[in-house]
Write an enzyme that holds these catalytic residues in place. Structure first.
Site, PDB file in Angstrom:
ATOM      1  CG  HIS A 121      20.828   1.519  57.085  1.00 14.38           C
ATOM      2  ND1 HIS A 121      19.809   2.172  56.546  1.00 14.38           N
ATOM      3  CD2 HIS A 121      20.786   0.399  56.275  1.00 14.38           C
ATOM      4  CE1 HIS A 121      19.340   1.900  55.652  1.00 14.38           C
ATOM      5  NE2 HIS A 121      19.988   0.874  55.104  1.00 14.38           N
ATOM      6  CD  GLU A 122      22.966  -2.731  56.638  1.00 12.27           C
ATOM      7  OE1 GLU A 122      21.925  -3.783  56.426  1.00 12.27           O
ATOM      8  OE2 GLU A 122      23.198  -1.997  55.696  1.00 12.27           O
TER       9      GLU A 122
END
Length: 301
Positions: free
Chosen positions: A154-155
């Site tokens: 996600h990051e």
């Protein structure tokens, strides 16, 4: 993304305040005629140019400082793959680099760990070539391997999507409107009082409306952040697999619920990144959508 948004906004406000204080000092203490108001009326063009310069200067300086500020504020320990690392640290670096290559990044982000019990992670940096992915010790300790990979994916997706640069442009536009509107209101207000009170009224009105309009502007930034979270979830699913991304979100939900049942207030002090930024569903001040909505959208992919 929530943590980096807070750090970005704090830096942005600090830079803008510094610029405006210096400008006020110059116009007050020197004989230079830098006023935006004349006997003929308000010089809208001059105020507009000034607002654009201040607004975008503040935003881009904040962006340039974002990685450095994150390291200092969070006391991030950078993990150098060429140095001796523990098995856990090396695994985190390997995950970040593998997912970054899968996202098409040609320059690997810096990887770091910060010592905090919160279950969290964030990504920041001025460009894709100068980015940082940091995870908390709490995330490593509380989450299983698949959930950690989903969070990191996600990051990395935030970096690959260029979210910080887009947010900087948005913040620059908002800053411009804040500076422009507050100066128009302050100029009008100062003209309504006797000459001896004009500076005080002008300065006080500027401060009040800079704060009020900045708060309103943050609602726009938060709305953008919520929108980009769904895209980062989708990007994380593309990189790590939908099952791992959904598992990461469900694990975070379980952690939040468990902490709530224990009445654990320590989690509330953290600016939550993968988690819900507000306990209130649909809060305008939340940087993240409701986690159930995120899981639902991910399952509908």
């Amino acid at each position: 993304m929530g943590k980096r948004i807070l750090m970005f906004l704090v830096t942005n406000v600090a830079v803008m305040v510094t610029i405006l204080v210096v400008w006020t000092a110059i116009t007050t203490l020197t004989p230079l005629d830098l006023s935006f108001s004349t006997e003929q009326g308000i010089n809208f063009l001059a105020i507009g140019i000034f607002s654009i310069l201040v607004g975008f200067t503040g935003a881009f300086i904040s962006l340039a400082m974002s990685r450095w500020v994150a390291k200092k504020m969070m006391k991030v320990k950078i993990l150098n793959p060429d140095e001796s690392l523990s098995a856990i640290e090396r695994d985190i670096v390997e995950k970040v680099h593998r997912l970054s290559r899968a996202a098409g990044l040609t320059h690997m982000p810096e990887v770091g760990i910060y010592h905090s019990p919160e279950v969290n992670a964030f990504a920041t940096g001025p460009t894709k070539k100068r980015s940082l992915v940091a995870v908390s010790a709490g995330l490593i300790n509380e989450m299983d391997n698949d959930a950690v990979e989903g969070v990191i994916a996600h990051e990395v997706a935030h970096i690959a999507n260029g979210d910080m640069v887009t947010m900087t442009l948005l913040q620059g536009v908002i800053n411009t409107f804040v500076v422009f509107i507050s100066r128009i209101i302050a100029t009008v207000a100062s003209r309504a009082v006797p000459d001896q009170y004009r500076f005080i009224v002008h300065f006080a009105t500027l401060i009040i409306f800079d704060i009020l309009l900045s708060i309103l502007g943050s609602l726009v930034v938060n709305a953008y952040s919520r929108h980009r979270e769904f895209h980062a979830d989708r990007g994380g699913a593309d990189l790590a697999g939908r099952d791992k991304m959904a598992h990461a979100l469900r694990s975070l939900k379980v952690h939040i619920e468990r902490a709530s049942m224990k009445n654990d207030r320590s989690d509330d002090s953290a600016v939550q990144t993968m988690k819900i930024s507000s306990k209130k569903r649909g809060s305008l001040f939340s940087t993240h959508p409701d986690i159930d909505d995120r899981i639902s959208r991910l399952e509908q992919m």
